[in-house]
Enzyme design. Structure first.
Site, PDB file in Angstrom:
ATOM      1  N   LYS A 113       0.837  -1.211   0.000  1.00 48.45           N
ATOM      2  CA  LYS A 113       0.000   0.000   0.000  1.00 48.45           C
ATOM      3  C   LYS A 113       0.867   1.256   0.000  1.00 48.45           C
ATOM      4  O   LYS A 113       0.525   2.253  -0.624  1.00 48.45           O
ATOM      5  CB  LYS A 113      -0.927   0.007   1.221  1.00 48.45           C
ATOM      6  N   LYS A 200      -4.823 -10.724  -6.611  1.00 57.55           N
ATOM      7  CA  LYS A 200      -5.981 -10.825  -5.714  1.00 57.55           C
ATOM      8  C   LYS A 200      -7.077  -9.835  -6.126  1.00 57.55           C
ATOM      9  O   LYS A 200      -6.766  -8.714  -6.518  1.00 57.55           O
ATOM     10  CB  LYS A 200      -5.493 -10.496  -4.302  1.00 57.55           C
ATOM     11  N   LYS A 203     -10.566  -4.261  -3.329  1.00 55.40           N
ATOM     12  CA  LYS A 203     -11.418  -3.059  -3.367  1.00 55.40           C
ATOM     13  C   LYS A 203     -10.648  -1.882  -3.941  1.00 55.40           C
ATOM     14  O   LYS A 203     -11.220  -0.965  -4.486  1.00 55.40           O
ATOM     15  CB  LYS A 203     -11.835  -2.670  -1.942  1.00 55.40           C
TER      16      LYS A 203
HETATM   17  P1  TYM Z   1     -10.430  -6.210   4.128  1.00 57.02           P
HETATM   18  O1  TYM Z   1     -11.467  -5.175   4.390  1.00 57.02           O
HETATM   19  O2  TYM Z   1      -9.397  -5.938   3.105  1.00 57.02           O
HETATM   20  O3  TYM Z   1     -11.121  -7.573   3.742  1.00 57.02           O
HETATM   21  C1  TYM Z   1     -12.141  -8.134   4.534  1.00 57.02           C
HETATM   22  C2  TYM Z   1     -12.062  -9.641   4.530  1.00 57.02           C
HETATM   23  O4  TYM Z   1     -12.143 -10.130   3.206  1.00 57.02           O
HETATM   24  C3  TYM Z   1     -11.024 -10.957   2.914  1.00 57.02           C
HETATM   25  N1  TYM Z   1     -10.650 -10.759   1.517  1.00 57.02           N
HETATM   26  C4  TYM Z   1     -10.574 -11.740   0.615  1.00 57.02           C
HETATM   27  N2  TYM Z   1     -10.786 -13.062   0.714  1.00 57.02           N
HETATM   28  C5  TYM Z   1     -10.626 -13.794  -0.406  1.00 57.02           C
HETATM   29  N3  TYM Z   1     -10.278 -13.275  -1.603  1.00 57.02           N
HETATM   30  C6  TYM Z   1     -10.054 -11.952  -1.742  1.00 57.02           C
HETATM   31  N4  TYM Z   1      -9.721 -11.466  -2.920  1.00 57.02           N
HETATM   32  C7  TYM Z   1     -10.198 -11.118  -0.604  1.00 57.02           C
HETATM   33  N5  TYM Z   1     -10.058  -9.793  -0.382  1.00 57.02           N
HETATM   34  C8  TYM Z   1     -10.328  -9.594   0.910  1.00 57.02           C
HETATM   35  C9  TYM Z   1      -9.930 -10.474   3.861  1.00 57.02           C
HETATM   36  O5  TYM Z   1      -8.966 -11.472   4.085  1.00 57.02           O
HETATM   37  C10 TYM Z   1     -10.720 -10.159   5.100  1.00 57.02           C
HETATM   38  O6  TYM Z   1     -10.966 -11.319   5.863  1.00 57.02           O
HETATM   39  N6  TYM Z   1      -7.275  -5.827   7.935  1.00 57.02           N
HETATM   40  C11 TYM Z   1      -8.545  -6.351   7.534  1.00 57.02           C
HETATM   41  C12 TYM Z   1      -9.706  -5.824   8.351  1.00 57.02           C
HETATM   42  C13 TYM Z   1      -9.581  -5.985   9.828  1.00 57.02           C
HETATM   43  C14 TYM Z   1      -9.781  -7.177  10.540  1.00 57.02           C
HETATM   44  C15 TYM Z   1      -9.613  -6.831  11.925  1.00 57.02           C
HETATM   45  C16 TYM Z   1     -10.069  -8.483  10.174  1.00 57.02           C
HETATM   46  C17 TYM Z   1      -9.311  -5.000  10.715  1.00 57.02           C
HETATM   47  N7  TYM Z   1      -9.345  -5.511  11.993  1.00 57.02           N
HETATM   48  C18 TYM Z   1      -9.749  -7.780  12.914  1.00 57.02           C
HETATM   49  C19 TYM Z   1     -10.179  -9.440  11.174  1.00 57.02           C
HETATM   50  C20 TYM Z   1     -10.022  -9.085  12.539  1.00 57.02           C
HETATM   51  C21 TYM Z   1      -8.799  -5.951   6.089  1.00 57.02           C
HETATM   52  O7  TYM Z   1      -8.252  -5.013   5.588  1.00 57.02           O
HETATM   53  O8  TYM Z   1      -9.741  -6.665   5.500  1.00 57.02           O
END
Ligand code: TYM
Length: 339
Positions: A113, A200, A203
């Protein structure tokens, strides 16, 4: 017997895509029956990159609505907004002060990022994984259901809890923080971009055609799948390293139709891309239709959603308050003076 606990969250940055659903939210829906479940919309994480203030509000509400629309049941779980619980920021600060800087500089997502931000990298972006550790550790989570991309962040949360808090500050071997484990299911853990099976689905990809949004209408879904990258081979198959797009799209097809990988591999081994794409399109549209219907009902009248969030916030506040108090005591802070 007390249930084990899970905690997870999604960032409200732009609209959620099928990777977020198949890699994370859909698993939570299954797990909530068996686990004491807490899920939050991690809005504090969303400002670690430049953001639009008005959009943050609507994206936060929309993400919470999508949790419910995807099947998160407020009778089975607590749903809340991260920033509504100040304990997340406070624990983050306490953990910041014991976490070595060089652990943070190793984080792959930070490096990726930061590269995109150029000269505009915030301190918050570097600190992001510590805030995530605070999110998890505050709730004494046993398991954290996430996609593959969050594995390294989970390892960091474990290291902070074990090496920097428990082993330094525990007395008589009573751990202060529970050390969580990641829960990454094999299927759906990494849904790839429609434009490149080696990247991947994300968003933040500037190309909208790279992902299918959970709220995309049938027309948009059809167009995106029509444009999706293919290869010159006939017949769809899994696990051929030279055919990442086939593996990815067949995997999505298997998940949205709730059919085994064996079954779809057999069904699609003798058809070309021209026949497969309409099949996938119909299956994706059909699987998203009930989610979109429920989402539209919730967003039309947010009173139900507000009630759900209020209840979730109450539960989250109580639980996180206890953990924060434990950490404050262990680290030597004077008891709060009640005025
Ligand atoms: P974020 O918002 O990027 O994504 C949310 C969840 O979706 C999963 N994910 C995917 N799974 C499969 N294929 C993909 N292409 C894909 N893109 C995203 C992510 O693995 C995630 O589970 N840091 C985290 C948010 C967060 C969080 C937490 C998660 C903040 N605090 C505490 C768990 C526990 C994030 O940016 O997810």
């Amino acid at each position: 017997m007390t249930k084990k606990r899970i905690l997870s969250g999604v960032q409200p940055t732009g609209s959620l895509h099928i990777g977020n659903w198949l890699g994370a939210i859909r698993n939570w829906v299954e797990l909530q029956k068996e686990y004491d479940t807490y899920v939050c919309v991690v809005d504090l994480h969303a400002i670690t990159v430049p953001h639009n203030a008005e959009k943050l509000k609507s994206d936060t509400l929309s993400t919470a609505a999508l949790y419910v629309a995807c099947g998160m049941d407020p009778r089975e779980c607590s749903i809340f907004i991260q920033s509504h619980i100040p304990a997340h920021s406070e624990l983050c600060w306490l953990l910041n002060c014991v976490t070595p800087l060089n652990w943070m500089e190793r984080m792959i997502q930070f490096k990726e990022k930061a590269l995109k931000q150029g000269d505009n990298v915030s301190l918050g972006l570097l600190d992001y994984p510590v805030l995530m550790a605070a999110d998890i550790l505050l709730y004494d989570a046993d398991l954290v259901p996430v996609g593959e991309d969050q594995k390294q962040h989970l390892e960091l949360a474990r290291d902070i809890a074990q090496q920097r808090i428990n082993s330094r500050f525990s007395k008589n071997n009573n751990p202060i923080l529970k050390v969580p484990k990641p829960l990454i299911l094999k299927e759906g853990a990494k849904i790839m971009s429609l434009c490149d099976g080696k990247n991947k689905m994300s968003k933040s990809d500037p190309n909208e055609n790279s992902r299918i949004g959970l709220l995309d209408d049938p027309d948009a879904i059809q167009k995106k799948i029509k444009k999706a990258k293919t290869d010159p081979h006939f017949g769809l198959e899994f696990s051929n390293p030279e055919r990442p797009e086939s593996d990815n799209l067949l995997g999505i097809y298997s998940m949205v139709t709730n059919q085994s990988r064996e079954k779809v591999a057999e069904e699609c081994s003798e058809i070309g891309w021209g026949k497969f794409k309409p099949l996938l399109t119909d299956a994706v549209i059909t699987s998203l239709q009930p989610i979109q219907q429920k989402y539209n009902d919730l967003i039309k009248d947010p009173s139900e959603l507000n009630r759900i969030l209020k209840e979730g916030t109450n539960n989250a506040k109580t639980l996180s308050g206890h953990t924060l108090q434990r950490v404050r005591e262990a680290l030597g802070f004077l008891e709060t003076i009640n005025i």
